[in-house]
Design an enzyme around this catalytic site. Structure first.
Site, PDB file in Angstrom:
ATOM      1  CG  ASP A  13      35.974  79.908 -37.136  1.00 30.19           C
ATOM      2  OD1 ASP A  13      36.409  79.111 -37.978  1.00 30.19           O
ATOM      3  OD2 ASP A  13      34.781  80.260 -37.083  1.00 30.19           O
ATOM      4  CB  CYS A  50      36.049  74.334 -40.341  1.00 31.05           C
ATOM      5  SG  CYS A  50      34.395  74.749 -40.899  1.00 31.05           S
ATOM      6  NE  ARG A  54      38.272  70.510 -37.748  1.00 30.38           N
ATOM      7  CZ  ARG A  54      38.402  71.804 -37.472  1.00 30.38           C
ATOM      8  NH1 ARG A  54      38.489  72.681 -38.450  1.00 30.38           N
ATOM      9  NH2 ARG A  54      38.442  72.244 -36.221  1.00 30.38           N
ATOM     10  CE  LYS A 107      34.734  72.085 -36.967  1.00 32.53           C
ATOM     11  NZ  LYS A 107      34.576  73.545 -37.099  1.00 32.53           N
ATOM     12  CG  HIS A 109      33.041  70.033 -39.836  1.00 29.17           C
ATOM     13  ND1 HIS A 109      33.288  71.358 -40.163  1.00 29.17           N
ATOM     14  CD2 HIS A 109      31.759  69.782 -40.223  1.00 29.17           C
ATOM     15  CE1 HIS A 109      32.210  71.890 -40.718  1.00 29.17           C
ATOM     16  NE2 HIS A 109      31.272  70.956 -40.756  1.00 29.17           N
ATOM     17  CG  HIS A 196      33.270  77.807 -34.932  1.00 30.46           C
ATOM     18  ND1 HIS A 196      31.924  78.098 -34.858  1.00 30.46           N
ATOM     19  CD2 HIS A 196      33.500  77.451 -36.225  1.00 30.46           C
ATOM     20  CE1 HIS A 196      31.366  77.931 -36.050  1.00 30.46           C
ATOM     21  NE2 HIS A 196      32.310  77.539 -36.904  1.00 30.46           N
ATOM     22  CG  ASN A 301      38.640  79.095 -40.719  1.00 30.28           C
ATOM     23  OD1 ASN A 301      38.060  78.010 -40.764  1.00 30.28           O
ATOM     24  ND2 ASN A 301      38.322  80.026 -39.834  1.00 30.28           N
ATOM     25  CE  LYS A 368      34.351  79.457 -41.146  1.00 28.80           C
ATOM     26  NZ  LYS A 368      33.569  79.149 -39.924  1.00 28.80           N
TER      27      LYS A 368
END
Length: 517
Positions: A13, A50, A54, A107, A109, A196, A301, A368
């Site tokens: 972010d 996000c 990724r 992270k 995700h 984030h 993003n 975003k």
């Protein structure tokens, strides 16, 4: 001869103009050193959110081809699986098979069910060494879904010194030092959650920004654009877009002291991440491998305009994989953007809001989730002294996330596989950026984006873009990078041509129209 090492660093972010060498007032000396002595791209794009970013970053495919067209977590029936499928191959899988040591910190995700090991966990997708979180966000003091390998690592947060940004750095530094000492080429994927939300930072880091944001978002946006131009990253083609019309001018903003505090915490999160990146660079230097290590930095993003809590407060609190019910010492969590609560401590859970996100995305508009420039434009830094990347070069060729995997494999001297462990996998959608990074001319190719019905295609200087359910807008990116003057009515034939090209791409990669999900 040992192939080059690769360190891929992803922020979460972070806006286009947040770091110093991209115009920001946030102190990022380590990223600035990387950027100004390496190569900076001015027109690199992510996919606006996000999980999709990724997925694209690690596979070289558009997110819809990987099973993650919206976010991790199933959108079925009728939508995307929400987990990285076996119809794609990750860069870690390819490099691991080529002899690289592979490690991930931070992270992930990219998985659906978080409660049991699945084929989409990082340990099952090429990363032999993993420390981090499976979910998308959470407390920096007590992150949920924390794993070391596949084992629950939540007990590690009981150390009162635990702070997730630092823990990510610790693991990355340890992995790099161990593999360098063993003489193995390594691929380190360092996926920070900073900056984030929630706004969490140690008090001394926040206090270091006292007074910095009292000038407000309007003046700071102007200063950032001036610095972007002074850095040579943007020119007259990138005017300052209008302030978000839903946000007040700074002079009329209520609770200015609290507003400034929100941005102070955000800045402290970014500086803490930069400090960790400095430790990674120091370890590379101490191990004698910094010159022959490709280091890449980018964001997933643009700046995030989300206001907490998202939706119903009780429903938000029930999402324990994001919001812990209480702090580690049992205090009740204070969730939400409340002017009566200064963010930063562990018992707060807030975001910095649209007006500051607008600052992060200077000079662009939107945020975003949108595929206007404010949602997809990211700083992109590449540093590799032994790779023929001249220091201080600025590359203006448009590239996007699908180009990263072919570039990393090209650096490693590895061909992308057409079959992987008995199954066919599609070739990367992108192309290597190495010629452009070395100063060679390269041709433009069409670029495409889609997220939540927001859609765009860029061909050469022209970008066609729309918000979900809205009409197509057309911008001349050579003259209007900030997307302030819609030319769609002046060029209807071009709009129709680009729209048809977008629709053909959307069908080919499996974009599911939003109304059918």
């Amino acid at each position: 001869m040992r192939p080059p090492n690769i360190v891929l660093i992803l922020a979460d972010d972070l806006g286009y103009s947040d770091i110093g060498c991209y115009g920001g007032e946030i102190r990022t000396p380590n990223l600035d050193r990387l950027g100004r002595s390496g190569v900076r791209l001015t027109q690199f794009s992510n996919t606006a959110r996000c999980s999709p970013s990724r997925a694209s970053l690690l596979t070289g495919l558009h997110p819809h081809q990987t099973g993650i067209g919206v976010l991790a977590g199933s959108n079925m029936p009728g939508g995307y699986p929400g987990s990285l499928t076996d119809r794609c191959v990750t860069v870690a899988e390819v490099l691991g098979d080529a002899g690289y040591a592979t490690g991930m910190s931070g992270k992930w995700h990219l998985s659906g069910p978080l409660w049991e090991p699945a084929g989409s966990w990082p340990t099952r997708r090429g990363f032999a060494d993993f420390f981090g979180t499976l979910s998308g966000c959470g407390s920096y003091y007590d992150p949920a879904t924390l794993r070391r390998g596949e084992a629950d690592a939540s007990a590690e947060t009981r150390d009162p010194r635990f702070f997730y940004t630092d823990a990510i750095t610790d693991h990355a530094v340890e992995f790099i030092g161990r593999e360098a000492a063993a003489g193995r080429a390594f691929f380190a994927y360092v996926a920070y959650t900073a900056p984030h939300w929630p706004l969490h930072a140690p008090p001394e880091d926040v206090a270091a920004y006292d007074g910095v944001y009292t000038a407000g978002w309007d003046e700071l946006r102007r200063r950032r654009l001036d610095r972007l131009r002074a850095e040579g990253l943007l020119g007259a083609e990138s005017a300052l877009s209008a302030r978000d019309p839903a946000q007040p001018p700074w002079a009329a903003a209520p609770h200015q002291e609290w507003e400034a505090r929100r941005m102070q915490v955000y800045a402290a999160q970014v500086e803490r991440m930069d400090r960790g990146i400095g430790r990674i660079l120091d370890r590379l230097t101490a191990c004698g491998v910094v010159d022959d290590t490709l280091v890449v930095f980018l964001s997933d993003n643009g700046g995030c305009a989300e206001v907490l809590p998202l939706g119903d407060p009780e429903e938000f609190r029930s999402r324990r994989h994001i919001v812990p019910p209480r702090t580690r010492d049992g205090a009740e969590l204070r969730v939400g953007n409340d002017p009566g609560i200064d963010p930063g401590p562990e018992d707060t859970y807030a975001s910095y809001g649209p007006a500051w996100a607008n600052l992060s995305n200077t000079p662009f508009r939107h945020y975003k989730r949108w595929v206007h420039e404010g949602g997809i434009a990211t700083p992109f830094i590449v540093h590799w002294p032994a790779g023929g990347l001249a220091g201080g070069r600025i590359v203006r060729t448009p590239f996007q996330l699908t180009d990263v995997l072919p570039t990393l494999l090209g650096v490693a001297g590895v061909e992308p596989p057409r079959r992987y462990r008995g199954r066919e996998v599609p070739p990367p959608e992108g192309r290597t950026m190495l010629p452009a990074l070395r100063g060679e001319p390269v041709a433009d190719v069409p670029l495409f984006w889609e997220h939540l019905g927001n859609a765009a295609v860029r061909r050469g200087r022209w970008k066609l873009v729309r918000e979900n359910g809205g009409p197509w807008e057309l911008y001349d990116m050579d003259a209007d990078r900030s997307e302030t003057t819609d030319l769609a009515r002046r060029h209807p034939a071009l709009v129709a041509d680009l729209a048809a090209e977008y629709e053909g791409w959307a069908r080919r990669v499996g974009v599911i129209p939003r109304g059918r999900r």
